[in-house]
Design a protein around this motif. Structure first.
Motif, PDB file in Angstrom:
ATOM      1  N   LYS A 271       0.900  -1.230   0.057  1.00 40.79           N
ATOM      2  CA  LYS A 271      -0.016  -0.026   0.035  1.00 40.79           C
ATOM      3  C   LYS A 271       0.787   1.141  -0.057  1.00 40.79           C
ATOM      4  O   LYS A 271       0.358   2.210  -0.267  1.00 40.79           O
ATOM      5  N   GLY A 272       2.320   1.361   0.427  1.00 46.06           N
ATOM      6  CA  GLY A 272       2.927   2.254   0.283  1.00 46.06           C
ATOM      7  C   GLY A 272       2.865   3.235   1.742  1.00 46.06           C
ATOM      8  O   GLY A 272       3.348   4.375   1.357  1.00 46.06           O
ATOM      9  N   GLY A 273       2.230   2.924   2.480  1.00 46.22           N
ATOM     10  CA  GLY A 273       2.092   3.590   3.716  1.00 46.22           C
ATOM     11  C   GLY A 273       3.010   3.545   4.706  1.00 46.22           C
ATOM     12  O   GLY A 273       3.056   4.270   5.721  1.00 46.22           O
ATOM     13  N   GLN A 274       3.967   2.912   4.451  1.00 45.56           N
ATOM     14  CA  GLN A 274       5.225   2.485   5.540  1.00 45.56           C
ATOM     15  C   GLN A 274       5.829   3.953   5.484  1.00 45.56           C
ATOM     16  O   GLN A 274       6.538   4.498   4.498  1.00 45.56           O
ATOM     17  N   THR A 275       5.961   4.522   6.716  1.00 45.32           N
ATOM     18  CA  THR A 275       6.294   5.673   7.038  1.00 45.32           C
ATOM     19  C   THR A 275       7.586   5.721   7.957  1.00 45.32           C
ATOM     20  O   THR A 275       7.827   4.969   8.750  1.00 45.32           O
ATOM     21  N   ARG A 276       8.606   6.314   7.568  1.00 42.47           N
ATOM     22  CA  ARG A 276      10.002   6.510   8.090  1.00 42.47           C
ATOM     23  C   ARG A 276      10.440   8.000   7.917  1.00 42.47           C
ATOM     24  O   ARG A 276      10.203   8.669   7.516  1.00 42.47           O
ATOM     25  N   GLY A 277      11.638   7.906   9.121  1.00 42.69           N
ATOM     26  CA  GLY A 277      12.323   9.208   8.973  1.00 42.69           C
ATOM     27  C   GLY A 277      13.578   9.215   8.326  1.00 42.69           C
ATOM     28  O   GLY A 277      14.208   8.352   8.276  1.00 42.69           O
ATOM     29  N   TYR A 278      13.796  10.427   7.574  1.00 45.84           N
ATOM     30  CA  TYR A 278      14.835  10.451   6.373  1.00 45.84           C
ATOM     31  C   TYR A 278      15.468  11.621   6.832  1.00 45.84           C
ATOM     32  O   TYR A 278      15.482  12.622   7.597  1.00 45.84           O
ATOM     33  N   LEU A 279      16.797  11.315   6.169  1.00 45.84           N
ATOM     34  CA  LEU A 279      17.851  12.669   6.522  1.00 45.84           C
ATOM     35  C   LEU A 279      18.735  12.832   5.085  1.00 45.84           C
ATOM     36  O   LEU A 279      19.147  11.610   4.566  1.00 45.84           O
ATOM     37  N   ASP A 280      19.105  14.008   4.981  1.00 42.71           N
ATOM     38  CA  ASP A 280      20.218  14.257   3.894  1.00 42.71           C
ATOM     39  C   ASP A 280      21.635  13.917   4.452  1.00 42.71           C
ATOM     40  O   ASP A 280      21.914  13.850   5.558  1.00 42.71           O
ATOM     41  N   ILE A 281      22.517  13.191   3.524  1.00 43.04           N
ATOM     42  CA  ILE A 281      23.911  12.903   4.190  1.00 43.04           C
ATOM     43  C   ILE A 281      24.626  13.907   4.733  1.00 43.04           C
ATOM     44  O   ILE A 281      25.280  13.807   5.577  1.00 43.04           O
ATOM     45  N   ARG A 282      24.316  15.210   4.275  1.00 43.02           N
ATOM     46  CA  ARG A 282      25.015  16.158   5.039  1.00 43.02           C
ATOM     47  C   ARG A 282      24.548  16.294   6.539  1.00 43.02           C
ATOM     48  O   ARG A 282      25.381  17.000   7.281  1.00 43.02           O
ATOM     49  N   ASP A 283      23.515  16.050   6.678  1.00 43.46           N
ATOM     50  CA  ASP A 283      23.035  16.014   8.088  1.00 43.46           C
ATOM     51  C   ASP A 283      23.381  14.998   9.097  1.00 43.46           C
ATOM     52  O   ASP A 283      23.471  15.056  10.095  1.00 43.46           O
ATOM     53  N   THR A 284      23.587  13.802   8.326  1.00 39.19           N
ATOM     54  CA  THR A 284      24.713  12.682   9.093  1.00 39.19           C
ATOM     55  C   THR A 284      25.662  13.158   9.603  1.00 39.19           C
ATOM     56  O   THR A 284      25.978  13.084  10.825  1.00 39.19           O
ATOM     57  N   LYS A 334       4.559   2.265  -9.785  1.00 36.78           N
ATOM     58  CA  LYS A 334       3.817   0.840  -9.855  1.00 36.78           C
ATOM     59  C   LYS A 334       3.866   0.212  -8.433  1.00 36.78           C
ATOM     60  O   LYS A 334       4.885  -0.002  -7.745  1.00 36.78           O
ATOM     61  N   GLN A 335       2.596  -0.209  -7.862  1.00 38.90           N
ATOM     62  CA  GLN A 335       2.494  -0.790  -6.730  1.00 38.90           C
ATOM     63  C   GLN A 335       2.752  -2.282  -6.930  1.00 38.90           C
ATOM     64  O   GLN A 335       2.159  -2.918  -7.815  1.00 38.90           O
ATOM     65  N   LEU A 336       3.614  -2.771  -6.355  1.00 39.03           N
ATOM     66  CA  LEU A 336       4.106  -4.242  -6.518  1.00 39.03           C
ATOM     67  C   LEU A 336       3.578  -5.052  -4.868  1.00 39.03           C
ATOM     68  O   LEU A 336       3.504  -4.429  -3.987  1.00 39.03           O
ATOM     69  N   GLU A 337       3.273  -6.464  -5.243  1.00 37.53           N
ATOM     70  CA  GLU A 337       3.084  -7.118  -3.890  1.00 37.53           C
ATOM     71  C   GLU A 337       4.005  -6.973  -3.113  1.00 37.53           C
ATOM     72  O   GLU A 337       5.378  -7.400  -3.828  1.00 37.53           O
ATOM     73  N   ASN A 338       3.909  -6.923  -1.806  1.00 39.93           N
ATOM     74  CA  ASN A 338       4.776  -6.479  -0.799  1.00 39.93           C
ATOM     75  C   ASN A 338       5.644  -7.662  -0.743  1.00 39.93           C
ATOM     76  O   ASN A 338       5.316  -8.677  -0.182  1.00 39.93           O
ATOM     77  N   PRO A 339       7.020  -7.792  -0.916  1.00 43.38           N
ATOM     78  CA  PRO A 339       7.963  -9.062  -0.735  1.00 43.38           C
ATOM     79  C   PRO A 339       8.228  -9.073   0.771  1.00 43.38           C
ATOM     80  O   PRO A 339       8.761 -10.184   1.323  1.00 43.38           O
ATOM     81  N   ARG A 340       8.022  -8.093   1.704  1.00 38.81           N
ATOM     82  CA  ARG A 340       8.588  -8.180   3.031  1.00 38.81           C
ATOM     83  C   ARG A 340       7.078  -8.240   3.965  1.00 38.81           C
ATOM     84  O   ARG A 340       6.233  -7.797   3.663  1.00 38.81           O
ATOM     85  N   ARG A 341       7.491  -8.756   5.174  1.00 40.66           N
ATOM     86  CA  ARG A 341       6.378  -8.541   6.078  1.00 40.66           C
ATOM     87  C   ARG A 341       6.379  -7.447   6.949  1.00 40.66           C
ATOM     88  O   ARG A 341       7.416  -7.432   7.698  1.00 40.66           O
ATOM     89  N   GLU A 342       5.555  -6.662   6.675  1.00 40.44           N
ATOM     90  CA  GLU A 342       5.893  -5.158   7.382  1.00 40.44           C
ATOM     91  C   GLU A 342       4.430  -4.505   7.401  1.00 40.44           C
ATOM     92  O   GLU A 342       3.759  -4.850   6.668  1.00 40.44           O
ATOM     93  N   GLY A 392      13.671  -8.903  -5.473  1.00 39.92           N
ATOM     94  CA  GLY A 392      12.495  -9.808  -5.160  1.00 39.92           C
ATOM     95  C   GLY A 392      13.123 -10.409  -3.705  1.00 39.92           C
ATOM     96  O   GLY A 392      12.503 -11.622  -3.777  1.00 39.92           O
ATOM     97  N   VAL A 393      13.596  -9.980  -3.075  1.00 42.50           N
ATOM     98  CA  VAL A 393      14.151 -10.724  -1.799  1.00 42.50           C
ATOM     99  C   VAL A 393      12.980 -10.897  -0.848  1.00 42.50           C
ATOM    100  O   VAL A 393      12.387  -9.795  -0.631  1.00 42.50           O
ATOM    101  N   LYS A 394      12.385 -11.864  -0.499  1.00 40.01           N
ATOM    102  CA  LYS A 394      11.100 -12.072   0.215  1.00 40.01           C
ATOM    103  C   LYS A 394      11.302 -12.531   1.655  1.00 40.01           C
ATOM    104  O   LYS A 394      12.384 -13.204   2.100  1.00 40.01           O
ATOM    105  N   TRP A 395      10.513 -12.065   2.504  1.00 42.10           N
ATOM    106  CA  TRP A 395      10.542 -12.700   3.869  1.00 42.10           C
ATOM    107  C   TRP A 395       9.190 -12.241   4.493  1.00 42.10           C
ATOM    108  O   TRP A 395       8.261 -11.761   3.829  1.00 42.10           O
TER     109      TRP A 395
END
Ligand SMILES: NC(=O)c1ccc[n+]([C@@H]2O[C@H](COP(=O)([O-])OP(=O)(O)OC[C@H]3O[C@@H](n4cnc5c(N)ncnc54)[C@H](O)[C@@H]3O)[C@@H](O)[C@H]2O)c1
Length: 395
Positions: A271-284, A334-342, A392-395
Motif C-alpha cells: 500500500k506504500g503507507g510505510q512511514t520512516r524518518g529520513y535525512l540528507d547525508i550532510r545532516d548525518t 507501480k505498486q508491487l505485491e509486498n515481498p516483505r512482512r511489514e 525480489g528478496v522475500k521474507w
C-alpha cells in the motif's frame, strides 16, 4: 589534535565522515575490510560509478588538501586486529606519518552489514550479518574495557530498532510505571529484519558495557539517508561517496531517483503507507559531529533519534514523480505485491529533538535538493543497469 578512529571508513557514510573530521583538523584513521564492495561484487549489483580504493581516496585527499587520513585495511571481527587500535600495535596500509596515532579519543562505529534484504536472502547471509555485526561490536566493547574505557564511541544505530509501534517513539528510553513503581528502560524494540535485529543487539552490547565497565557511548538511531554530495566531496569528483541503486544496498530515495531516470517504474511495495524518518547525508555529518563534540559522562549511554522529517513511501514516490516529470522524465509509479512482512499502514510519531537541541540545522528534502540529485545521477545514466534494480528478496 583530537584523534578519531572511524570503523567502516570506506562506506557510504564512513568516507564522507572521514573527510569531514579531517577537514575540521582531527587526526583521522579509517578502518575497513571492503566488505561492502565485495558483497556488491558477489551479488553482482554494480555501483553508479567506480569508486577508487580507500587508499587511493586517502592519497587524493592528501594531494588536494595536504591533510592525512590514515588507512588500515582489515577485518574487525578479528579481535586482535580490532584491539590493535587500542594497544598500540596498529599498522597502516597508507599514512604520511606511520607512527601510531595513539589511542583514539573517539571511535565512530559504522562497520556493519547494513542491508535488511541482504540479511534475509538466505541462512548464509543471515549468519554473515549476525556474526559480522555482533563480533565487530563486541570486539570494540572489550577493547574499550581492556585498554581505554575513557574513549567515547559514537555508534550509528537505526530507527528500525523501534519498528512501528502504536505509541509515540521516544529518544531511546521509556519510563514505565508498573504496579505502583517506576523505572526507565530502553524503549521497546521490535525489528522487522535480521539486520535490524543485530542493531538492537549492538545497543544491548553497548548498554551492557556502559553498565558494567562505565563506558561512554552515544547511539544514534538513524533513518534512511539520501544524497551524495558533502562540502568536502566537491573538492574532487573522485572523492564522491559510493552510490548503490539496487534493492539490496540502495536506500529508497537514491533508488527511486535512479529508477525515474532510466524509465523503470518506481517500485512501491504494497500500500506504500510505510512511514520512516529520513535525512540528507550532510545532516548525518552534522549529527555525528554534534555527538562527537558532546560526549556523555562515564557510565552513560546517550541515545538520539537521527532523522529530520518523516515520509511515507507513497509520499517519496510522488515527490520523485513530480520532479522527474518536471525534468522531462516520464515517471511512473507501480505498486508491487509486498515481498516483505511489514505494516503497510501504521501510526508513526517519533521524537527527534535531541540533535536539534545540540544545534543541528536540517537540510530538508526540497524540490531544489531533489533536482540536484536528479542531475548528479543523470550524469551517470549510461552506467545504470536495470537488471539490478529489483531482486525480489522475500521474507
Ligand atoms: N545508510 C543509511 O541509510 C543508514 C541508515 C541507518 C543506519 N545506518 C548504519 O550506518 C552504518 C554505515 O552505513 P553505510 O550506509 O555507510 O553502510 P556501508 O556498507 O556503506 O558502510 C559500512 C562499512 O563498514 C565496512 N565493514 C563491514 N564489516 C566490516 C568488518 N568486519 N571489518 C571492517 N570493515 C567492515 C564495510 O566494508 C563498509 O565500507 C551502518 O552501521 C548502518 O547500519 C545506515
Amino acid at each position: 589534535m583530537n584523534n578519531i578512529l572511524i570503523l567502516g571508513g570506506d562506506g557510504y557514510l564512513g568516507w564522507p565522515t572521514a573527510m569531514h573530521f579531517s577537514e575540521l583538523g582531527y587526526d583521522v584513521t579509517v578502518v575497513d575490510n571492503y566488505f561492502r564492495r565485495n558483497a556488491c561484487t558477489e551479488l553482482d549489483v554494480g555501483m553508479l560509478y567506480p569508486v577508487p580504493t580507500l587508499i587511493e581516496r586517502a592519497k587524493i585527499w592528501h594531494e588536494k588538501t595536504g591533510r592525512e587520513i590514515k588507512v588500515a585495511i582489515g577485518d574487525l571481527t578479528d579481535p586482535e586486529f580490532a584491539r590493535s587500535f587500542f594497544n598500540g600495535r596498529a599498522g597502516y596500509q597508507w599514512a604520511v606519518n606511520e607512527k601510531f596515532s595513539g589511542i583514539p579519543e573517539t571511535v565512530i562505529h559504522y562497520a556493519e552489514q547494513p542491508s535488511a534484504p541482504y540479511s534475509l536472502m538466505d541462512y548464509k547471509h543471515a549468519n554473515i550479518t549476525l556474526s559480522n555485526n555482533l563480533l565487530v561490536t563486541n570486539n570494540l566493547v572489550f577493547a574499550l574495557k581492556d585498554f581505554s574505557p575513557e574513549t567515547h564511541v559514537v555508534h550509528v544505530g537505526t530507527m528500525g530498532e523501534y519498528g512501528t509501534p502504536n505509541i509515540d517513539i521516544e529518544e531511546g528510553w521509556l519510563e514505565i510505571e508498573h504496579n505502583g513503581k517506576k523505572d526507565t528502560f530502553l524503549f521497546p524494540r521490535q525489528a522487522s529484519s535480521l539486520y535490524h535485529t543485530t542493531k538492537i543487539m549492538d545497543t544491548d552490547l553497548f548498554w551492557f558495557g556502559v553498565r558494567m565497565w562505565d563506558l561512554r557511548v552515544t547511539d544514534l538511531m538513524q533513518g534512511p539517508v539520501y544524497g551524495v554530495e558533502t562540502d568536502e566531496s566537491v573538492i574532487d569528483s573522485r572523492l564522491k561517496t559510493l552510490f548503490n541503486y539496487d534493492e539490496i544496498f540502495g536506500t529508497v530515495l537514491n533508488r527511486f531517483i535512479t529508477q525515474a531516470i532510466v524509465g523503470y517504474p518506481l517500485t512501491v511495495y504494497g500500500k506504500g503507507g510505510q512511514t520512516r524518518g529520513y535525512l540528507d547525508i550532510r545532516d548525518t555529518l552534522q549529527c555525528v559531529r554534534k555527538a562527537v563534540e558532546n560526549p556523555p559522562s562515564k557510565g552513560k549511554l546517550n541515545i538520539f533519534n537521527q532523522i529530520m522529517e518523516t515520509f511515507s513511501v507513497n509520499e517519496l514516490a510522488e515527490k520523485v514523480r513530480r520532479i522527474g516529470n518536471r525534468l522531462g522524465y516520464g515517471v511512473e509509479v507501480k505498486q508491487l505485491e509486498n515481498p516483505r512482512r511489514e505494516a503497510e499502514e501504521h501510526y508513526y510519531n517519533p521524537t527527534y529533538q535531541g540533535l536539534l537541541d545540540l544545534g543541528v540545522e536540517p537540510h530538508y528534502l526540497t524540490d531544489e535538493s531533489l533536482e540536484k540529485m536528479f542531475k548528479l545521477v543523470a550524469a551517470y545514466k549510461d552506467n545504470i543497469r536495470k537488471d539490478v534494480i529489483f531482486r525480489g528478496v522475500k521474507w
